[in-house]
Design a protein around this motif. Structure first.
Motif, PDB file in Angstrom:
ATOM      1  N   TYR A   1      45.651  33.684  47.409  1.00  0.00           N
ATOM      2  CA  TYR A   1      44.686  34.261  48.382  1.00  0.00           C
ATOM      3  C   TYR A   1      43.479  35.061  47.816  1.00  0.00           C
TER       4      TYR A   1
ATOM      5  N   MET B   1      37.025  33.114  53.537  1.00  0.00           N
ATOM      6  CA  MET B   1      37.954  34.064  54.264  1.00  0.00           C
ATOM      7  C   MET B   1      38.067  33.618  55.698  1.00  0.00           C
TER       8      MET B   1
ATOM      9  N   ASP C   1      42.092  33.871  55.633  1.00  0.00           N
ATOM     10  CA  ASP C   1      42.790  35.143  56.055  1.00  0.00           C
ATOM     11  C   ASP C   1      43.169  34.604  57.588  1.00  0.00           C
TER      12      ASP C   1
END
Length: 240
Positions: free
Chosen positions: A19, A208, A212
């Motif tokens: 990530y 993202m 996320d």
């Protein structure tokens, strides 16, 4: 070190390292194109230390990225600031531990919860290192937005995400004209209402959205896989 070794050495998961790589916070020193294996070196380790210090101080990943990428960033000064913040945090924990003993005796201990000095210093650190041009523009342009304005913008963004989901369900490919027009609509929405959304910023947002969990879950409510679909469409749009 290979990614598994680096993960064990630093105490973070392999998934977290993937990530961090995706959002540009900690990029491997080398990636073997033949195998896709990620490798990390001493420089990677030093950057991870900085990330972990800021994470310990409850800084968001976005704030950490902005701080570490600031052209004015001074590592020695930053470490001293981290030390001061950790000292304030330690002193607060000691106050809270002492307050428990006082609370057992029936004493009023509400003043023990005061964390204003820590938050004030933390804010100063963010302002010193972490305000990018986009951050400043966002703050300036949105400072007078009403609650209704925020709601309208959120609804418009949600409609754009829903349109991506519809395209995906119609088996439109990320590089199709319809989908690419939607990417342009998304970029224009951000530029017109928040800050200049360059292709570089747009690509970071796409990563993202997919990486996320909070963003991914919110976008995928329209259809599973929408966030990843948008990320791929943005990559095509940005020429990646």
């Amino acid at each position: 070190m290979q990614i598994k070794e680096f993960a064990e050495f630093t105490g973070v998961s392999v998934r977290t390292l993937h990530y961090y790589d995706e959002i540009g916070l900690l990029i491997p020193a080398f990636v073997d194109r033949a195998t896709g294996y990620r490798f990390y070196d001493e420089t990677s380790l030093l950057r991870m230390q900085e990330i972990l210090f800021y994470r310990e101080l409850d800084f968001s990943l976005r704030s950490i990225g902005e701080i570490l990428s600031s052209p004015n960033y001074d590592k020695t000064k930053a470490l001293n600031e981290q030390k001061h913040l950790l000292t304030l945090k330690k002193e607060r924990l000691e106050r809270l531990i002492s307050a428990i003993d006082s609370a057992v005796k029936g004493e009023n201990v509400m003043n023990a919860f005061d964390n204003s000095e820590f938050e004030k210093y933390k804010t100063e650190v963010k302002e010193k290192w972490g305000k990018t041009d986009a951050y400043r523009e966002h703050a300036e342009r949105t400072k007078n937005y009403s609650k209704q304005k925020w709601n309208d913008l959120a609804e418009e963004m949600d409609r754009i995400m829903a349109d991506f989901a519809v395209c995906m369900k119609k088996v439109k490919t990320p590089d199709s004209t319809e989908v690419q027009n939607l990417v342009k609509t998304l970029q224009n929405h951000i530029t017109e209402n928040y800050y200049l959304c360059t292709n570089e910023i747009l690509e970071g947002l796409g990563q993202m959205y997919a990486a996320d969990e909070r963003f991914r879950n919110n976008i995928d409510k329209h259809a599973d896989g929408t966030a990843a679909f948008i990320c791929e469409a943005i990559k095509v749009y940005c020429g990646k």
